[in-house]
Enzyme design. Structure first.
Site, PDB file in Angstrom:
ATOM      1  N   ARG A  37      51.780  11.746  24.011  1.00 51.25           N
ATOM      2  CA  ARG A  37      50.966  10.687  23.398  1.00 51.25           C
ATOM      3  C   ARG A  37      49.797  11.258  22.592  1.00 51.25           C
ATOM      4  O   ARG A  37      49.378  10.660  21.605  1.00 51.25           O
ATOM      5  CB  ARG A  37      50.454   9.742  24.475  1.00 51.25           C
ATOM      6  CG  ARG A  37      51.558   8.849  24.977  1.00 51.25           C
ATOM      7  CD  ARG A  37      51.030   7.784  25.876  1.00 51.25           C
ATOM      8  NE  ARG A  37      52.069   6.786  26.100  1.00 51.25           N
ATOM      9  CZ  ARG A  37      52.237   6.119  27.218  1.00 51.25           C
ATOM     10  NH1 ARG A  37      51.441   6.321  28.234  1.00 51.25           N
ATOM     11  NH2 ARG A  37      53.202   5.237  27.326  1.00 51.25           N
ATOM     12  N   LYS A 199      68.380  -4.187  34.507  1.00 51.29           N
ATOM     13  CA  LYS A 199      68.410  -5.634  34.724  1.00 51.29           C
ATOM     14  C   LYS A 199      68.564  -6.443  33.452  1.00 51.29           C
ATOM     15  O   LYS A 199      67.839  -6.230  32.487  1.00 51.29           O
ATOM     16  CB  LYS A 199      67.114  -6.063  35.415  1.00 51.29           C
ATOM     17  CG  LYS A 199      67.023  -5.574  36.839  1.00 51.29           C
ATOM     18  CD  LYS A 199      65.822  -6.175  37.498  1.00 51.29           C
ATOM     19  CE  LYS A 199      65.809  -5.822  38.972  1.00 51.29           C
ATOM     20  NZ  LYS A 199      64.606  -6.278  39.625  1.00 51.29           N
ATOM     21  N   ASN A 318      68.579   0.860  23.656  1.00 54.19           N
ATOM     22  CA  ASN A 318      67.625   0.322  24.617  1.00 54.19           C
ATOM     23  C   ASN A 318      68.187   0.394  26.039  1.00 54.19           C
ATOM     24  O   ASN A 318      69.017  -0.420  26.431  1.00 54.19           O
ATOM     25  CB  ASN A 318      67.384  -1.150  24.223  1.00 54.19           C
ATOM     26  CG  ASN A 318      66.150  -1.702  24.856  1.00 54.19           C
ATOM     27  OD1 ASN A 318      65.908  -1.473  26.036  1.00 54.19           O
ATOM     28  ND2 ASN A 318      65.357  -2.415  24.087  1.00 54.19           N
ATOM     29  N   GLY A 356      59.998   4.058  26.947  1.00 52.09           N
ATOM     30  CA  GLY A 356      60.220   4.038  28.390  1.00 52.09           C
ATOM     31  C   GLY A 356      61.368   4.927  28.816  1.00 52.09           C
ATOM     32  O   GLY A 356      61.447   6.099  28.442  1.00 52.09           O
ATOM     33  N   GLY A 379      57.053  -1.867  26.861  1.00 50.22           N
ATOM     34  CA  GLY A 379      56.895  -3.330  26.767  1.00 50.22           C
ATOM     35  C   GLY A 379      56.635  -3.777  25.342  1.00 50.22           C
ATOM     36  O   GLY A 379      57.192  -4.779  24.878  1.00 50.22           O
TER      37      GLY A 379
END
Ligand code: PEP
Length: 657
Positions: A37, A199, A318, A356, A379
């Site tokens: 980062r 999920k 993703n 992520g 997110g």
């Protein structure tokens, strides 16, 4: 979205406040485990330094929840940044306050100050106005480069932007907007999406959106089990969301309707137990035995996905295809990672890797650097892909102009609703109003309800408007409210010269002009109302009247303000009367206004200025009126007081894009 970028700013000698995401992982000895980062922020930071700017950096770090937690100091970041920039980095003792201000005001060109953890103050996450204003005092320019938190309406992320004349994205954010925003709006086709991870429930919105734009969707990970179960396939002891099979069926149905090809796994890599050291076996998906756990896709699926990927021009990935964290189950995820890297490098595939887990997987495969773009946001990337307006990006284009005009659906509540009713109503609007990237929404309550309504709506996509303003900045002017106070109360738009004010409160073109100037000076967006009376229309004077009102309102206004105004054409005879201009009458006037703006202020000004229609606009006539070429939204009185009607108008606008 066409936001300003760092390249368009004059940085020399300026205090440049940059919001970064330096939330890096630390080990037990508080040493940085992964400095990605910090490294990703370097291009922006180096640009400011090279141009002779004074760099003031701010970031959150961990979750101290509003208290000073020494282990969550940004000290390790300051040290690492110093090594990378080969420069001394001053770590300020806090992010606001007199001491910090003094340090910052004494900076010289090319120096760097890192403010201490923003989240040592609860006000940061609360999106507090005053806190944002205090941060803003430290800089002359604001650059947003913290994509990872752009979905949060935090003080330093979005609220702060309105205190600056110039705000822009840094290079990191620019790349996220270009790749993710670009792929969602105008992807190079065919577009393949890989949807995996654990999920379905956490990804329903993004899946539905991706079905709309993708040609093919490859399914993997735990999501595959739920999809297979929905098709009646035995999934043994695999991780499934049994209560989400109906959702899975809906997804399959929508894909079929849209003609999007859904590719499900042909075979699965299964384990006896959910751990690395366990017996493994490949099963064809229709032959999986009850006592096995699917933990990834199998080789036939990998081959099928590789074949199907060959003709694609863009891929959005993703979620990992298998439990790659277990070494014995990583192979298939890495094979997919490899082929995407290969196609990117050799046949020009545009590859976008979600943040992520997916980013972690490609890093573990040793392939980061081989893709077109790896998102820095988890997110934030998901919400951006869902088509949501991210506060940290939306705040960078204050006028709402992004190359094509966005609709503005503006509600004028006039003298209706007590503060309590107003807040309740705002709460209902929050749920009812569609959140569409192409539609801005404004609600203008009575003055004394502005602040509570703002508190209710500040983390949403609904902006606050004021119904009037006074042009002086302070002093003995009983009953008046200056632009600065409106701004500090959360206002973004300000209605000026409404026909009711012209009629009952002696508003003239001259006072309108003073108000427009005062509002622009504070960085608010004036919504300037113009329109003819019935007798003027009957005398065929409507164009002359509107022309002189517009010239009066905009007299002596600098062209640099050109992107920051909205005009509302409101024929006085149609306001609150139930009579509407016909779509043809309205379009004729809007076209006239745009031509007038073109001749007087130039093409850019005219094309970027939103012209709203007002006058008994409602859910029934919205489609026809808003469907006109030069009508960019509505200023709505009566219908804005009914949540369903107001939402329906905004919905209609969203579909007209
Ligand atoms: C207005 O007040 O600006 C307006 C257009 O009102 P209505 O929609 O009620 O006509």
């Amino acid at each position: 979205m066409n936001t300003l970028t760092i390249d368009s700013l004059e940085l020399k000698g300026k205090r440049v406040l940059v919001r970064c995401d330096f939330n890096v992982p630390l080990d037990d000895e508080l040493k940085i485990r992964d400095d990605k980062r910090i490294v990703d922020a370097l291009p922006t930071l180096k640009k400011v330094l090279k141009e002779g700017g004074r760099l003031i950096l701010m970031s959150h770090f961990g979750r101290p929840k509003g208290t000073v937690v020494p282990e969550m100091s940004l000290k390790p970041v300051a040290d690492r940044l110093g090594e990378l920039l080969k420069k001394h980095i001053t770590l300020a003792p806090d992010c606001i306050g007199d001491e910090v201000k003094e340090i910052v005001m004494n900076m010289k060109d090319g120096q760097v100050v890192l403010l201490e953890n923003l989240r040592f103050h609860t006000e940061e996450e609360a999106g507090d106005e005053e806190f944002a204003a205090k941060l803003a005092e430290l800089g002359e320019l604001y650059i947003s480069d913290a994509f990872g938190v752009c979905h949060r309406a935090h003080a330093s992320v979005s609220i702060i932007a309105k205190y600056f004349d110039k705000v822009a994205s840094g290079y990191l954010l620019k790349k996220e907007i270009e790749y993710i925003g670009g792929a969602m709006k105008d992807p190079k086709k065919p577009l393949a999406t890989i949807l995996a991870g654990n999920k379905i429930s956490s990804k329903i919105d993004v899946i539905m959106k991706l079905i709309d734009i993708s040609d093919k969707i490859f399914i993997g990970g735990g999501i595959a089990n739920t999809m297979l179960l929905a098709k009646g396939v035995e999934v043994g002891k695999s991780l499934v969301e049994a209560d989400k099979t109906e959702v899975a069926k809906e997804i399959l149905k929508k894909a079929e309707k849209k003609g999007t090809k859904i590719l499900l796994p042909l075979d699965m890599l299964c384990g006896k137990e959910f751990k690395n050291e366990t017996e493994t076996k490949y099963f064809d998906t229709d032959k999986q035995e009850k006592e096995w756990i699917a933990m990834g896709i199998g080789p036939k699926t990998v081959q099928n996905y590789i074949d199907e990927l060959k003709d694609c021009k863009t891929v959005i990935w993703n979620g990992p295809m298998s439990v790659f964290e277990f070494e014995n189950f990583a192979k298939e995820t890495f094979e997919i990672a490899n082929i995407i890297a290969d196609y990117t490098q050799n046949i020009g595939l545009i590859s976008i890797i979600g943040g992520g887990d997916t980013a972690a997987a490609v890093k573990q495969a040793g392939l980061d650097g081989k893709y077109s773009h790896i998102s820095t946001g988890g997110g934030a990337a998901m919400e951006y892909m869902e088509g949501k307006k991210l506060p940290g990006i939306a705040c960078l284009s204050p006028s709402g102009f992004d190359g094509k005009r966005k609709f503005l659906i503006a509600g004028n509540w006039k003298m209706n609703k007590t503060p309590l009713e107003a807040v309740r109503f705002a709460g209902e609007l929050k749920k009812a109003m569609p959140n569409n990237d192409n539609v801005d929404i404004m609600a203008a309550p009575v003055f004394n309800s502005i602040w509570p309504v703002y508190q209710e709506l500040k983390k949403t996509h609904i902006d606050i408007g004021a119904q009037d303003v006074f042009w002086e900045t302070s002093g003995a002017f009983t009953g008046e409210v200056p632009a600065k106070m409106l701004k500090l109360s959360g206002v973004k738009y300000c209605i000026i010269g409404h026909s009711e004010r012209r009629q009952y409160f002696h508003e003239t073109d001259e006072t309108v002009n003073k108000k427009v100037k005062a509002v622009l000076k504070e960085g608010l967006v004036p919504v300037i109302c113009v329109g003819e009376k019935l007798e003027q229309r009957e005398a065929e004077l409507e164009k002359e009247v509107v022309k002189s009102q517009i010239h009066g309102a905009l007299a002596h206004i600098q062209l640099c303000d050109r992107l920051n105004i909205v005009i509302a054409y409101e024929p006085v005879w149609a306001i609150g009367t139930g009579k509407t201009a016909t779509p043809e009458q309205a379009q004729e006037m809007h076209e006239f206004i745009r031509e007038l703006l073109t001749v007087t202020y130039g093409e850019v000004f005219a094309q970027s200025t939103r012209i709203l229609y007002g006058g008994s606009l409602n859910a029934a006539n919205a489609k026809e009126l808003l469907g006109q070429k030069d009508i960019d939204g509505g200023l709505i009185g009566g219908a804005s007081l009914k949540k369903d009607d107001f939402a329906s108008i905004a919905e209609t606008a969203g579909k007209l894009i």
